[in-house]
Enzyme design. Structure first.
Site, PDB file in Angstrom:
ATOM      1  N   ILE A 161       0.831  -1.209   0.000  1.00  0.00           N
ATOM      2  CA  ILE A 161       0.000   0.000   0.000  1.00  0.00           C
ATOM      3  C   ILE A 161       0.860   1.251   0.000  1.00  0.00           C
ATOM      4  CG2 ILE A 161      -1.664   1.333   1.353  1.00  0.00           C
ATOM      5  CD1 ILE A 161      -2.841  -1.390   2.281  1.00  0.00           C
ATOM      6  N   ALA A 240      -4.851   2.130   8.113  1.00  0.00           N
ATOM      7  CA  ALA A 240      -4.235   0.819   8.357  1.00  0.00           C
ATOM      8  C   ALA A 240      -4.928   0.088   9.495  1.00  0.00           C
ATOM      9  CB  ALA A 240      -2.741   1.004   8.651  1.00  0.00           C
ATOM     10  N   ARG A 241      -4.608   0.456  10.738  1.00  0.00           N
ATOM     11  CA  ARG A 241      -5.237  -0.126  11.919  1.00  0.00           C
ATOM     12  C   ARG A 241      -5.313   0.921  13.024  1.00  0.00           C
ATOM     13  NH1 ARG A 241      -6.796  -3.453   8.913  1.00  0.00           N
ATOM     14  NH2 ARG A 241      -6.730  -5.737   9.097  1.00  0.00           N
ATOM     15  N   ASP A 265      -9.755   5.938   8.663  1.00  0.00           N
ATOM     16  CA  ASP A 265     -10.617   4.888   8.098  1.00  0.00           C
ATOM     17  C   ASP A 265     -10.724   3.721   9.072  1.00  0.00           C
ATOM     18  OD1 ASP A 265     -12.106   3.619   5.867  1.00  0.00           O
ATOM     19  OD2 ASP A 265     -10.414   2.223   5.840  1.00  0.00           O
ATOM     20  N   GLU A 270     -14.435  -1.024  16.512  1.00  0.00           N
ATOM     21  CA  GLU A 270     -15.272  -0.782  15.337  1.00  0.00           C
ATOM     22  C   GLU A 270     -16.589  -1.536  15.457  1.00  0.00           C
ATOM     23  OE1 GLU A 270     -12.884  -1.785  11.928  1.00  0.00           O
ATOM     24  OE2 GLU A 270     -11.550  -0.075  12.213  1.00  0.00           O
ATOM     25  N   HIS A 289     -13.888   2.067   7.828  1.00  0.00           N
ATOM     26  CA  HIS A 289     -13.009   0.944   7.475  1.00  0.00           C
ATOM     27  C   HIS A 289     -13.449   0.350   6.132  1.00  0.00           C
ATOM     28  CE1 HIS A 289     -10.266  -2.408   9.282  1.00  0.00           C
ATOM     29  NE2 HIS A 289     -10.027  -2.202   7.998  1.00  0.00           N
TER      30      HIS A 289
END
Length: 323
Positions: A161, A240-241, A265, A270, A289
């Site tokens: 990425i 990413a996380r 994101d 979540e 996400h």
């Protein structure tokens, strides 16, 4: 060699829908019974009950997690195939100890996520979310925007990425610097970027995007000290996380105006709780996400996951992450 045709293949939580209507799923039917649940498990007991007799789990959602305890309770399980790249929701060591192969799809979604990151960057720079809210509230904002061309973007992580982001950023006239766990001169030259120390990147970047795996080494790698070191008005992006950053520290430096804006994101929990303080920050953009929630990408991920399962069944496993 005769192929076993009675595998139990279970999709334990296809929500939001990923593979339910995919034509690629049809390819698995000749290999055994497919059981698909189009809702997320209510709890770990429900999750385990869904896959009690599974030979293969097709995990389409990262929110369905497989830790050591749950893996030990599935003696029949032979494989977990994911419809994505990230593996922080699966205990790879425990899976290996239980002779369970885990596959993922590295690189398949990279160009889609990279485009999303660039989109978030422009949305932050042009304050689209903030100014939309202002206009809807009856305010005609005079807050200035950012000019991107010629600015420095710092990429934390230059895997699949990060490499795609570097390509796009170079084409936009950005100066690209980067930090990674494993820098190489060859990649530095091919990506037209400069590897620097993490401290240098944090202090010199106008825009920072993080895209590394979430591991013990990277957890909370950006916290109070790092956000404080950033240039005033830095734009920050995380697709990413959520666990890579200290979200409380980010909130602090957004609220005091030191960070110019943040686009996220991903979140530690979540969906993000309604009470999370970052939801009250003005200069923020959120997406749920879904950086790779694009028809072309979904199709590629579904095809890849199905093919990983077929390859395993036919005795030629591919994309195995825990050998």
């Amino acid at each position: 060699m005769k192929i076993q045709d009675d595998f139990s293949i279970v999709i334990p939580g296809d929500h939001p829908l990923q593979i339910k209507e995919s034509p690629h799923l049809e390819k698995l039917k000749k290999y055994g019974q497919i059981t698909l649940f189009d809702s997320l498990p209510k709890n770990i007991e429900d999750q385990l009950q869904r896959v009690q007799n599974a030979d293969i789990i097709l995990n389409t959602r990262a929110s369905v997690k497989w830790d050591s305890d749950s893996i030990k309770k599935l003696p029949r399980l032979k494989m977990i195939a994911t419809c994505g790249v990230g593996l922080d929701n699966i205990d790879l060591v425990s899976a290996k100890k239980s002779n369970i192969l885990v596959s993922n799809l590295p690189g398949v979604n990279s160009k889609y996520v990279a485009e999303h990151v660039i989109g978030l960057m422009f949305s932050l720079a042009k304050r689209t979310a903030y100014q939309t809210t202002q206009i809807k509230s009856g305010n005609w904002s005079s807050k200035p925007n950012y000019f991107i061309n010629g600015k420095t973007i710092g990429l934390i992580g230059t895997g699949n990425i990060g490499s795609k982001i570097a390509d796009l950023a170079n084409n936009l006239g950005l100066n690209v610097i980067a930090w990674t766990f494993n820098p190489s001169q060859q990649k530095e030259q091919s990506l037209k970027l400069k590897y620097v120390s993490l401290k240098h990147l944090i202090q010199e970047s106008d825009i920072i995007s993080i895209q590394v795996k979430l591991t013990r080494d990277s957890e909370k790698m950006l916290g109070e000290e790092e956000f404080k070191m950033m240039k005033k008005n830095t734009l920050f992006i995380n697709a990413a996380r959520g666990g890579l950053i200290d979200n409380n520290a980010l909130v602090k430096y957004l609220e005091n105006g030191h960070i110019g804006g943040a686009a996220l994101d991903v979140f530690e929990i979540e969906p993000i709780p309604k009470s999370h303080p970052i939801l009250k920050c003005e200069q923020v953009i959120f997406t749920p996400h879904n950086a790779d929630l694009i028809p072309e990408c979904i199709d590629a991920l579904n095809e890849g996951a199905v093919q990983s399962i077929i390859s395993f069944i036919e005795g030629n496993p591919v994309n195995i992450a825990n050998l």
